[in-house]
Design an enzyme around this catalytic site. Structure first.
Site, short mmCIF file in Angstrom:
data_model
loop_
_atom_site.label_atom_id
_atom_site.label_comp_id
_atom_site.label_asym_id
_atom_site.label_seq_id
_atom_site.Cartn_x
_atom_site.Cartn_y
_atom_site.Cartn_z
NE ARG A 69 -3.99 1.94 2.31
CZ ARG A 69 -4.38 2.67 3.35
NH1 ARG A 69 -3.79 2.52 4.52
NH2 ARG A 69 -5.34 3.55 3.22
CG ASN A 101 -1.12 8.30 3.87
OD1 ASN A 101 -1.37 7.21 3.35
ND2 ASN A 101 -0.63 9.33 3.19
CG HIS A 199 -8.14 -3.59 -1.52
ND1 HIS A 199 -9.14 -2.66 -1.74
CD2 HIS A 199 -7.04 -2.86 -1.16
CE1 HIS A 199 -8.67 -1.43 -1.54
NE2 HIS A 199 -7.40 -1.53 -1.18
CG ASP A 254 -9.48 -12.46 -0.16
OD1 ASP A 254 -10.59 -13.01 0.06
OD2 ASP A 254 -8.61 -12.96 -0.89
CB THR A 257 -7.35 -16.65 0.54
OG1 THR A 257 -7.60 -15.75 -0.56
CG2 THR A 257 -7.97 -17.99 0.22
C1 HEM Z 1 -9.90 3.01 -5.42
C2 HEM Z 1 -8.72 2.93 -4.89
C3 HEM Z 1 -8.46 2.50 -3.47
C4 HEM Z 1 -9.12 2.82 -2.33
C5 HEM Z 1 -10.34 3.71 -2.18
C6 HEM Z 1 -8.45 2.13 -1.25
C7 HEM Z 1 -8.81 2.22 0.08
C8 HEM Z 1 -8.24 1.49 1.09
C9 HEM Z 1 -8.65 1.54 2.47
C10 HEM Z 1 -9.75 2.43 3.03
C11 HEM Z 1 -7.88 0.65 3.16
C12 HEM Z 1 -7.98 0.36 4.65
C13 HEM Z 1 -7.19 1.37 5.45
C14 HEM Z 1 -7.42 1.27 6.92
O1 HEM Z 1 -8.51 0.88 7.36
O2 HEM Z 1 -6.51 1.62 7.71
C15 HEM Z 1 -6.99 0.05 2.22
C16 HEM Z 1 -6.06 -0.90 2.54
C17 HEM Z 1 -5.17 -1.43 1.62
N1 HEM Z 1 -4.98 -1.03 0.33
FE1 HEM Z 1 -6.22 0.13 -0.73
N2 HEM Z 1 -7.41 1.41 -1.77
C18 HEM Z 1 -7.38 1.62 -3.11
C19 HEM Z 1 -6.45 1.12 -3.99
C20 HEM Z 1 -5.36 0.37 -3.64
C21 HEM Z 1 -4.25 0.06 -4.52
C22 HEM Z 1 -4.12 0.54 -5.96
C23 HEM Z 1 -3.38 -0.70 -3.80
C24 HEM Z 1 -2.05 -1.27 -4.21
C25 HEM Z 1 -1.69 -1.52 -5.45
C26 HEM Z 1 -3.97 -0.87 -2.48
C27 HEM Z 1 -3.43 -1.64 -1.48
C28 HEM Z 1 -3.98 -1.77 -0.22
C29 HEM Z 1 -3.52 -2.75 0.75
C30 HEM Z 1 -2.50 -3.83 0.50
C31 HEM Z 1 -4.25 -2.52 1.92
C32 HEM Z 1 -4.09 -3.24 3.27
C33 HEM Z 1 -3.02 -2.49 4.05
C34 HEM Z 1 -2.69 -3.09 5.43
O3 HEM Z 1 -3.24 -4.11 5.82
O4 HEM Z 1 -1.86 -2.46 6.11
N3 HEM Z 1 -5.14 -0.18 -2.42
N4 HEM Z 1 -7.21 0.58 0.97
#
Ligand code: HEM
Ligand SMILES: *[C@@H]1O[C@H](CO)[C@@H](O)[C@H](O)[C@H]1NC(C)=O
Length: 339
Positions: A69, A101, A199, A254, A257
């Site tokens: 992320r 962030n 995700h 997810d 898994t």
């Molecule tokens: C429409 C675009 C996206 C939105 C609105 C979005 C939103 C979010 C949100 C709200 C979370 C949870 C944050 C939290 O509760 O602290 C999250 C987690 C995450 N996002 Fe996204 N995301 C998007 C695109 C992406 C992209 C493009 C990637 C990477 C290529 C990504 C990778 C991740 C990962 C791996 C997590 C888990 C992080 C963790 O467990 O520390 N996301 N995202």
């Protein structure tokens, strides 16, 4: 009459200046990223980053998701220039303080460990922006996802962009706003759907879905696109504020898994089990343009190979957003501060 020849001379000088500028820009563009950028200057960079992540992972399996992320949040603000990693100073707000962030982006100490290890092995050579790109690929690979040759040679920016970080994609943005934010950076609908597949690993806090569970769009009801059994399970994990829920509980992005990088994220969406509104919208928000994303969700749900292939393509494109190359920027000694 005597003055006449002066005009073409000025015009010629201007043209020369413009041509000179074009040559400069062309030169900057010609400095492209390449997988072998550190072959001579830091030959073991990939193994070194991988080893530090492997160590961190034994104590914290979620770190793979968190590092993936970080690369996304870096690249979407000022391009992939490590600007996300800069700490607050009296004159500069950190991107870490932006809504997307704060209390959410994690993994910074592991980035520090990677940087310290690399500074020991090859001082002053590997940029923080490249560390994030490498860490993203290695994390995907370690979680069971595809492998690709990471393009390298980015340099680090000199400033954070807090306002830019406030514009990061939000789970409450309508789908068409989200696809537009990606399109603005040269990422098409296939890239968008594939990148969301990140995700397939990681967690989201209850506060990111609280409205879907209890009061969707001010209706006092749950989001009707949520599968009822999934909704019930999420409500148990995320009690309403009135019932004492503080919004910080964690949910698997997810549920099928949670720590494996695979295509089950798309199968979940097909069963109305996308966790974030922005995940489910790709299939369930026809009024916001889902007719162009829904077939891609279907395709990736049916073929992990196609998902992996498109994910790799999109990650390389995302990693190529406005990199600083050549003599632009610097290679930071500490990822948290400019030299
Ligand atoms: C429409 C675009 C996206 C939105 C609105 C979005 C939103 C979010 C949100 C709200 C979370 C949870 C944050 C939290 O509760 O602290 C999250 C987690 C995450 N996002 Fe996204 N995301 C998007 C695109 C992406 C992209 C493009 C990637 C990477 C290529 C990504 C990778 C991740 C990962 C791996 C997590 C888990 C992080 C963790 O467990 O520390 N996301 N995202
Ligand atoms: C739901 O949200 C609306 C608008 O934000 C608000 O007026 C209403 O009081 C909320 N309902 C509940 C039950 O919290």
């Amino acid at each position: 009459m005597a003055r006449r020849p002066a005009m073409p001379a000025i015009a010629a000088a201007l043209c020369a200046a413009v041509l000179g500028l074009a040559a400069l820009l062309g030169g900057a563009r010609a400095q492209q990223l390449s997988p072998g950028y550190y072959d001579a200057s830091c030959p073991h960079v990939h193994d070194t980053v991988r080893r530090v992540i492997q160590e961190a992972r034994t104590a914290d399996p979620r770190i793979l998701a968190s590092l993936l992320r970080l690369h996304f949040h870096d690249c979407f603000v000022n391009g992939c220039d490590g600007s996300l990693l800069l700490d607050e100073t009296p004159t500069m707000r950190s991107e870490k303080a932006a809504d997307a962030n704060v209390g959410s982006a994690r993994g910074f100490p592991v980035v520090d460990d990677i940087k310290a290890t690399l500074e020991h092995a090859c001082p002053g050579v590997v940029s923080c922006a490249d560390i994030l790109a490498l860490a993203a690929e290695i994390s995907v690979e370690l979680a069971g996802g595809p492998y690709w040759r990471v393009m390298l040679g980015r340099r680090d920016g000199m400033a954070a962009n807090f306002d830019g970080a406030q514009n990061l994609p939000s789970p409450t943005d309508p789908l068409d706003d989200l696809t537009q934010k990606f399109a603005d950076l040269g990422l098409d609908d296939t890239d968008f759907v594939a990148l969301q597949g990140a995700h397939t690993i990681g967690r989201a806090q209850c506060q990111t879905i609280q409205d879907r569970l209890y009061n969707f769009s001010g209706t006092g009801q749950a989001d009707p696109t949520l599968d009822p059994a999934y909704l019930a399970a999420l409500r148990r994990r995320c009690p309403a504020a009135a019932a004492g829920g503080d919004g910080t509980g964690l949910n698997d992005l997810d549920p099928a898994t949670p720590d494996t990088f695979d295509n089950s994220y798309y199968a979940n969406i097909r069963c109305n089990r996308g966790l974030l509104r922005s995940d489910q919208a790709m299939l369930s928000a026809p009024e916001e343009g889902a007719e162009s994303t829904a077939p891609i969700v279907e395709r990736f749900a049916n073929s992990q190979a196609q998902f992996f292939q498109s994910f790799v393509t999109a990650m390389i494109k995302m990693g190529n957003i406005a990199p600083l190359t050549g003599s632009m920027g610097e290679v930071r000694r500490s990822c948290r501060v400019v030299n």
